[in-house]
Design an enzyme around this catalytic site. Structure first.
Site, PDB file in Angstrom:
ATOM      1  N   SER A   1       0.820  -1.222   0.000  1.00 59.51           N
ATOM      2  CA  SER A   1       0.000   0.000   0.000  1.00 59.51           C
ATOM      3  C   SER A   1       0.851   1.269   0.000  1.00 59.51           C
ATOM      4  CB  SER A   1      -0.906   0.025   1.239  1.00 59.51           C
ATOM      5  OG  SER A   1      -1.557   1.273   1.315  1.00 59.51           O
ATOM      6  N   LYS A   2       0.454   2.215  -0.847  1.00 63.15           N
ATOM      7  CA  LYS A   2       1.165   3.493  -0.905  1.00 63.15           C
ATOM      8  C   LYS A   2       0.556   4.506   0.065  1.00 63.15           C
ATOM      9  CE  LYS A   2       2.315   3.164  -5.871  1.00 63.15           C
ATOM     10  NZ  LYS A   2       3.695   2.725  -5.820  1.00 63.15           N
TER      11      LYS A   2
ATOM     12  N   THR B   1      -9.151  -0.889   2.695  1.00 60.74           N
ATOM     13  CA  THR B   1      -8.923  -1.302   1.316  1.00 60.74           C
ATOM     14  C   THR B   1      -9.253  -2.788   1.146  1.00 60.74           C
ATOM     15  OG1 THR B   1      -7.397  -1.127  -0.549  1.00 60.74           O
ATOM     16  CG2 THR B   1      -6.404  -1.631   1.573  1.00 60.74           C
TER      17      THR B   1
ATOM     18  N   LYS C   1     -13.759  -3.417   2.191  1.00 61.59           N
ATOM     19  CA  LYS C   1     -14.629  -2.235   2.044  1.00 61.59           C
ATOM     20  C   LYS C   1     -16.105  -2.561   2.293  1.00 61.59           C
ATOM     21  CE  LYS C   1     -11.618   0.155  -1.219  1.00 61.59           C
ATOM     22  NZ  LYS C   1     -11.524   0.938  -2.444  1.00 61.59           N
TER      23      LYS C   1
ATOM     24  N   ASP D   1     -13.590   7.282  -2.794  1.00 64.61           N
ATOM     25  CA  ASP D   1     -13.042   6.794  -4.066  1.00 64.61           C
ATOM     26  C   ASP D   1     -13.621   7.561  -5.259  1.00 64.61           C
ATOM     27  OD1 ASP D   1     -11.329   4.836  -3.065  1.00 64.61           O
ATOM     28  OD2 ASP D   1     -12.925   3.340  -2.961  1.00 64.61           O
TER      29      ASP D   1
ATOM     30  N   GLY E   1     -17.260  -2.672 -16.106  1.00 61.06           N
ATOM     31  CA  GLY E   1     -17.255  -3.367 -14.822  1.00 61.06           C
ATOM     32  C   GLY E   1     -18.517  -3.056 -14.042  1.00 61.06           C
TER      33      GLY E   1
ATOM     34  N   GLY F   1     -18.656  -4.381 -10.540  1.00 69.64           N
ATOM     35  CA  GLY F   1     -18.351  -4.838  -9.188  1.00 69.64           C
ATOM     36  C   GLY F   1     -18.258  -3.652  -8.237  1.00 69.64           C
TER      37      GLY F   1
ATOM     38  N   ARG G   1     -18.720  -7.925 -18.331  1.00 70.64           N
ATOM     39  CA  ARG G   1     -18.628  -9.285 -18.886  1.00 70.64           C
ATOM     40  C   ARG G   1     -19.921 -10.046 -18.589  1.00 70.64           C
ATOM     41  NH1 ARG G   1     -13.666 -12.580 -16.514  1.00 70.64           N
ATOM     42  NH2 ARG G   1     -14.933 -12.293 -14.635  1.00 70.64           N
ATOM     43  N   THR G   2     -20.404  -9.945 -17.348  1.00 70.43           N
ATOM     44  CA  THR G   2     -21.692 -10.552 -16.987  1.00 70.43           C
ATOM     45  C   THR G   2     -22.753  -9.456 -17.117  1.00 70.43           C
ATOM     46  OG1 THR G   2     -20.459 -11.868 -15.381  1.00 70.43           O
ATOM     47  CG2 THR G   2     -22.864 -11.895 -15.185  1.00 70.43           C
TER      48      THR G   2
ATOM     49  N   TYR H   1      -3.554   1.076 -11.187  1.00 71.84           N
ATOM     50  CA  TYR H   1      -2.297   1.745 -11.513  1.00 71.84           C
ATOM     51  C   TYR H   1      -1.175   0.744 -11.271  1.00 71.84           C
ATOM     52  CZ  TYR H   1      -1.825   2.099  -6.498  1.00 71.84           C
ATOM     53  OH  TYR H   1      -1.755   1.775  -5.176  1.00 71.84           O
TER      54      TYR H   1
HETATM   55  P1  ATR Z   1     -13.808  -4.812  -7.515  1.00 68.37           P
HETATM   56  O1  ATR Z   1     -14.076  -4.548  -6.073  1.00 68.37           O
HETATM   57  O2  ATR Z   1     -12.378  -4.608  -7.939  1.00 68.37           O
HETATM   58  O3  ATR Z   1     -14.776  -4.115  -8.414  1.00 68.37           O
HETATM   59  P2  ATR Z   1     -15.314  -7.202  -7.952  1.00 68.37           P
HETATM   60  O4  ATR Z   1     -16.466  -6.639  -7.199  1.00 68.37           O
HETATM   61  O5  ATR Z   1     -14.930  -8.640  -7.769  1.00 68.37           O
HETATM   62  O6  ATR Z   1     -13.990  -6.389  -7.683  1.00 68.37           O
HETATM   63  O7  ATR Z   1     -15.612  -6.959  -9.514  1.00 68.37           O
HETATM   64  C1  ATR Z   1     -14.685  -7.282 -10.515  1.00 68.37           C
HETATM   65  C2  ATR Z   1     -15.176  -6.737 -11.840  1.00 68.37           C
HETATM   66  O8  ATR Z   1     -14.185  -6.939 -12.853  1.00 68.37           O
HETATM   67  C3  ATR Z   1     -16.457  -7.383 -12.353  1.00 68.37           C
HETATM   68  O9  ATR Z   1     -17.191  -6.442 -13.088  1.00 68.37           O
HETATM   69  C4  ATR Z   1     -15.891  -8.485 -13.294  1.00 68.37           C
HETATM   70  O10 ATR Z   1     -16.784  -8.922 -14.277  1.00 68.37           O
HETATM   71  P3  ATR Z   1     -17.866 -10.091 -13.937  1.00 68.37           P
HETATM   72  O11 ATR Z   1     -18.956  -9.424 -13.169  1.00 68.37           O
HETATM   73  O12 ATR Z   1     -18.303 -10.590 -15.261  1.00 68.37           O
HETATM   74  O13 ATR Z   1     -17.120 -11.118 -13.127  1.00 68.37           O
HETATM   75  C5  ATR Z   1     -14.761  -7.725 -13.916  1.00 68.37           C
HETATM   76  N1  ATR Z   1     -13.718  -8.583 -14.492  1.00 68.37           N
HETATM   77  C6  ATR Z   1     -12.803  -9.323 -13.825  1.00 68.37           C
HETATM   78  N2  ATR Z   1     -11.973  -9.954 -14.695  1.00 68.37           N
HETATM   79  C7  ATR Z   1     -12.380  -9.600 -15.945  1.00 68.37           C
HETATM   80  C8  ATR Z   1     -11.930  -9.905 -17.261  1.00 68.37           C
HETATM   81  N3  ATR Z   1     -10.883 -10.697 -17.479  1.00 68.37           N
HETATM   82  N4  ATR Z   1     -12.572  -9.332 -18.324  1.00 68.37           N
HETATM   83  C9  ATR Z   1     -13.623  -8.513 -18.112  1.00 68.37           C
HETATM   84  N5  ATR Z   1     -14.108  -8.187 -16.876  1.00 68.37           N
HETATM   85  C10 ATR Z   1     -13.489  -8.713 -15.820  1.00 68.37           C
END
Ligand code: ATR
Length: 282
Positions: free
Chosen positions: A15-16, A62, A66, A103, A128, A130, A153-154, A228
């Protein structure tokens, strides 16, 4: 008297945050010390309790805690509620624990103030669905883009997030025009163009990029990766290879979210530019 703060995560050695807050303290003359805590994945609440019992005044939270922090605290800011996550914990006088999330504001400050990107009226693609994506959605929408598409992706997760953050269409004649918010899979991006693409997926940790069409980046469009690294991230390389007008990684956001935490704790706003420059090795 020196007040104690720390960042808690697991892993934490990389961690920075301690370096950033030490720089803020030196710059502002605030009497703080800032350490790091390797959190116990099975006893986050116990780690927090111990830190507070020892006189701690605030924590940055972190990965992976969270959401646990959000669930632990009853007293939450609007932004923490919207994000469903806490990255800043404040110990109030009397011991009440307050949770906030800096954030999203960190991303906005870096993008708009440090780099001069005007979000108003722009078409924004957020990759994304998540925790990281959820954390930045509210401030991004508040900055007034014309359109925000969440692609994941989903697909179903992006659709659910868009439904949670989309505005009701009938807000009355005097309401400001709300951005259009939609969600879908990467296949929903065909034929669309965006002025800004924000990567909030964790794909870069696996040295991958989301499989989006090259043409989604409008001419003159910007790319921002929340991740980063010391060398360009996979998504920053994606942007460079497609001639993005600007390619930014999340280091500026990291320093800006830290500055916002510092402000919440100390009521003093540090200058971030010299700290960002130092971390970049400038
Ligand atoms: P974070 O707290 O970093 O957001 P997370 O809640 O686990 O972590 O969410 C990870 C996100 O990165 C999700 O949107 C995931 O897509 P899925 O919902 O389909 O799993 C996305 N993700 C992770 N690896 C990926 C990849 N190789 N290509 C595209 N999306 C990816």
């Amino acid at each position: 008297m020196t007040d104690r703060y720390a960042v808690i995560g697991n892993p934490i050695a990389h961690s920075k945050s301690p370096v950033i807050h030490a720089a803020f303290a030196a710059q502002t003359g605030e009497p703080i010390e800032y350490g790091r805590i390797l959190g116990d994945p099975d006893d986050f609440a116990g780690d927090v309790r111990r830190f507070v019992a020892e006189g701690g005044r605030g924590l940055n939270v972190t990965v992976p805690f969270k959401t646990a922090a959000f669930e632990l605290l009853d007293d939450l800011s609007e932004q923490a509620r919207a994000a469903g996550a806490v990255n800043t914990l404040i110990v109030r006088d009397g011991g009440l624990l307050h949770g906030d999330n800096t954030d999203g504001i960190g991303l906005l400050r870096d993008l708009t103030e440090n780099h001069g990107f005007a979000l108003a009226g722009k078409r924004v693609l957020l990759l994304g669905a998540g925790g990281a994506a959820r954390g930045v959605l509210r401030p991004l929408l508040a900055a007034g883009p014309a359109e925000l598409l969440i692609a994941n992706r989903t697909a179903s997760k992006a659709e659910a997030l868009a439904a949670a953050f989309g505005q009701p269409s009938d807000q009355g004649p005097s309401a400001p025009r709300a951005p259009s918010v939609a969600g879908g899979g990467f296949d929903s991006l065909a034929g669309q163009r965006f002025d800004l693409i924000v990567n909030a997926t964790s794909s870069g940790l696996d040295d991958q990029v989301p499989t989006i069409p090259d043409a989604c980046l409008a001419k003159g469009g910007w790319v921002y990766d929340l991740l980063y690294a010391d060398t360009p991230t996979p998504f920053c390389r994606w942007g460079q290879a497609r001639a993005a007008a600007r390619v930014l990684d999340g280091l500026g956001m990291l320093v800006e979210q830290a500055a916002e935490s510092f402000w919440l704790w100390r009521g003093v706003r540090p200058h971030t530019a010299p700290v960002i420059a130092r971390l970049r090795g400038g």
